[in-house]
Write an enzyme that holds these catalytic residues in place. Structure first.
Site, PDB file in Angstrom:
ATOM      1  N   GLU A 173      54.816  74.811   9.142  1.00 49.55           N
ATOM      2  CA  GLU A 173      55.300  74.649  10.533  1.00 49.55           C
ATOM      3  C   GLU A 173      56.660  75.335  10.751  1.00 49.55           C
ATOM      4  O   GLU A 173      57.619  74.707  11.210  1.00 49.55           O
ATOM      5  CB  GLU A 173      55.391  73.153  10.877  1.00 49.55           C
ATOM      6  CG  GLU A 173      54.040  72.482  10.887  1.00 49.55           C
ATOM      7  CD  GLU A 173      54.019  71.073  11.487  1.00 49.55           C
ATOM      8  OE1 GLU A 173      55.095  70.477  11.689  1.00 49.55           O
ATOM      9  OE2 GLU A 173      52.904  70.577  11.752  1.00 49.55           O
ATOM     10  N   GLU A 292      46.365  70.213   8.797  1.00 46.48           N
ATOM     11  CA  GLU A 292      46.864  68.883   9.193  1.00 46.48           C
ATOM     12  C   GLU A 292      46.116  68.471  10.447  1.00 46.48           C
ATOM     13  O   GLU A 292      46.211  69.146  11.478  1.00 46.48           O
ATOM     14  CB  GLU A 292      48.372  68.909   9.476  1.00 46.48           C
ATOM     15  CG  GLU A 292      49.220  69.024   8.237  1.00 46.48           C
ATOM     16  CD  GLU A 292      50.713  68.855   8.497  1.00 46.48           C
ATOM     17  OE1 GLU A 292      51.099  68.073   9.398  1.00 46.48           O
ATOM     18  OE2 GLU A 292      51.487  69.530   7.802  1.00 46.48           O
TER      19      GLU A 292
HETATM   20  O1  AHR Z   1      52.082  64.863   8.393  1.00 46.48           O
HETATM   21  C1  AHR Z   1      53.353  64.511   8.848  1.00 46.48           C
HETATM   22  C2  AHR Z   1      54.156  65.729   9.285  1.00 46.48           C
HETATM   23  O2  AHR Z   1      53.572  66.282  10.435  1.00 46.48           O
HETATM   24  C3  AHR Z   1      54.212  66.881   8.315  1.00 46.48           C
HETATM   25  O3  AHR Z   1      55.207  66.737   7.374  1.00 46.48           O
HETATM   26  C4  AHR Z   1      54.509  68.040   9.219  1.00 46.48           C
HETATM   27  O4  AHR Z   1      53.993  69.249   8.713  1.00 46.48           O
HETATM   28  C5  AHR Z   1      53.904  67.651  10.552  1.00 46.48           C
HETATM   29  O5  AHR Z   1      54.783  67.833  11.584  1.00 46.48           O
END
Ligand code: AHR
Length: 499
Positions: A173, A292
């Site tokens: 990110e 994610e």
């Molecule tokens: O999964 C929690 C957080 O969400 C992670 O660390 C990040 O990559 C995202 O913003």
């Protein structure tokens, strides 16, 4: 009673479901690693200090690949801190989550744990506070057989054979201002390209994931993807995509419509990838790593005492409607499996997770465990392009939402299909009629349903099975037509077998 008509043709396919679609994500965050995966004093701990009760539950998810060590954490991580004798490992401030990291668990332990749970490791490198040099060192440490300083260090540390890590994320990110060492698209694109080159020069067999936007709502979304790929197109195989859904509005009908936005998001990112390919007149297709995804909103505001060790963070307790939403998200991944090749449920234990643990106590399945486990067990093979004509509903976030949301996957050898169906009508059952074209003669194997009279019901240590799938009767297959009644607000898995 609502109605939906579906046509499924065995030959009308979306693509093969990559095993890596059913992955997970483990970050040094909250009680995920410590008290989740690793708890040497726990009664079920094995010789490495891994909780066996957790290993068993993770095995039940059949996770194919697990991403590690972050997440936001990786952007300040020095991987060298987490290898070698435990007593010599430093305690560091983790600025991502404002906690103290003890480094008692690191890369070697992670790879060993992956072997125990039957998953392939996927490592992220730090492109926030560090860069190509640390990235290529970590590849050398993990994958070079022997005879160099870092490969010999791994051998000394107890892993004579290379870890053989195939999948690598180029940071995490990197467009987010919350990220340590956040970058503009050009800054990131350049560093990702150089890191990629060095990493592949150490081990040409690896596959790389470049960071897409951290979410569809980012102001730079779209432009970020295209700029990053302008820099990295020749060096990477995948672009990442992240989505968290939630119901902060308390509008359940609208919440269950949100996975439809995930479809749109995927299609937009695919368009960006293909636009960059078109500019280069390239036939190469960048695939998506949805590394994610989950529901996350119950604990947005959970801020621990600063610099604690493994405090409770992001411990969302999931209810029935969250499980339905997760089911809807799985359907999105399956229906885009021609371009989404990697999926990582974020995360696995205690932190926005399907599994919860108590320190020294039990581990149990949250509601969201079930749709993931069922899709992972029965949703391997070839995804079919279902033609759906469903009753619709309106809600504040969207008009004309199909009550039925579904995906279907057929076993490539036997042709036996499994159907994953969400009835999003909150009050009425849905009568579904599925015409099964070009399939062998089929019979019903099982119709399993996850639903509950209370959409806010949750599982706890004391009542770990309050919300769980159960088999129901009533579905029929006659003359190539399946008929089933899906209860209101329900996740359904209908498995058919040859007669
Ligand atoms: O999964 C929690 C957080 O969400 C992670 O660390 C990040 O990559 C995202 O913003």
């Amino acid at each position: 009673m609502g109605r939906a008509k579906v046509t499924l043709d065995r030959d009308y396919t979306i693509g093969e479901v990559d095993d890596r679609l059913y992955g997970g994500f483990a970050e040094h965050l909250g009680r995920h690693i410590y008290e989740g995966i690793y708890e040497p004093d726990h009664p079920t701990a094995d010789e490495d200090g891994f909780r066996r009760d957790v290993i068993d539950l993770v095995r039940g998810l059949r996770m194919s690949v697990i991403r590690y060590p972050g997440g936001n954490f990786v952007s300040g991580y020095d991987w060298e801190d987490g290898v070698g004798p435990r007593s010599a490992r430093p305690r560091r401030l983790d600025l991502a989550w404002r906690v103290t990291e003890t480094n008692q668990f690191g890369t070697d332990e992670f790879v060993r744990w992956c072997t125990r749970v039957g998953a392939e490791p996927m490592l992220a490198v730090n492109l926030g506070t560090r860069g190509p040099d640390a990235a290529r060192d970590l590849v050398e440490y993990c994958n070079h057989p022997a005879g160099s300083a870092l490969s010999e260090l791994r051998r000394q540390n107890g892993s004579p054979a290379p870890h053989g890590v195939k999948l690598w994320c180029l940071g995490n990110e990197m467009d987010g201002p919350w990220q340590m060492g956040a970058k503009t698209a050009d800054e990131y694109g350049r560093i990702a390209c150089e890191a990629a080159k060095l990493m592949k020069w150490v081990d040409p067999s690896i596959e790389l994931v470049a960071c897409g936007s951290s979410g569809r709502g980012m102001s730079g979304f779209g432009a970020w993807e295209m700029t990053v790929l302008d820099h990295t197109f020749d060096h990477v195989e995948y672009l990442s995509i992240h989505t968290y859904l939630g119901n902060p509005e308390g509008d359940t009908a609208g919440y269950l419509a949100k996975p439809d936005e995930m479809d749109q998001f995927i299609e937009e990112v695919v368009a960006c990838c293909d636009a960059v390919a078109a500019k280069r007149r390239s036939r190469k297709r960048i695939m998506l790593s949805f590394d994610e995804w989950n529901v996350w909103f119950h604990t947005d505001q959970q801020i621990p005492e600063p610099w604690a060790v493994a405090p409770a963070q992001l411990q969302d307790v999931y209810n029935v409607e969250d499980a339905l939403c997760v089911g809807g998200m799985l359907i999105s991944l399956l229906n885009h499996c021609d371009r989404v090749k990697i999926g990582c449920l974020a995360q696995i234990v205690n932190v926005i997770a399907p599994i919860m643990t108590q320190k020294g106590g039990p581990a149990w399945q949250q509601t969201i465990y079930h749709p993931f486990a069922q899709a992972s067990c029965f949703g391997r093979g070839v995804a079919l392009r279902a033609l759906v004509d469903s009753d619709k509903y309106d809600c504040p976030v969207r008009q004309g939402v199909d009550s039925l949301r579904m995906a279907a996957v057929a076993d490539p050898q036997t042709g036996e299909p499994a159907l994953f169906c969400l009835n999003r009508d909150l009050t009425e059952p849905l009568e579904v009629e599925v015409t099964l074209r070009a399939f062998p003669k089929l019979r019903l194997l099982e119709h399993s349903v996850l639903c509950h009279e209370d959409l806010k019901a949750v599982n706890t240590a004391e009542a770990p099975q309050r919300v769980a799938p159960m088999a129901i009767s009533g579905a029929t297959v006659e003359e190539g037509t399946l008929r089933a009644a899906l209860p209101p607000a329900s996740w359904n898995v209908i498995r058919l077998a040859r007669e």
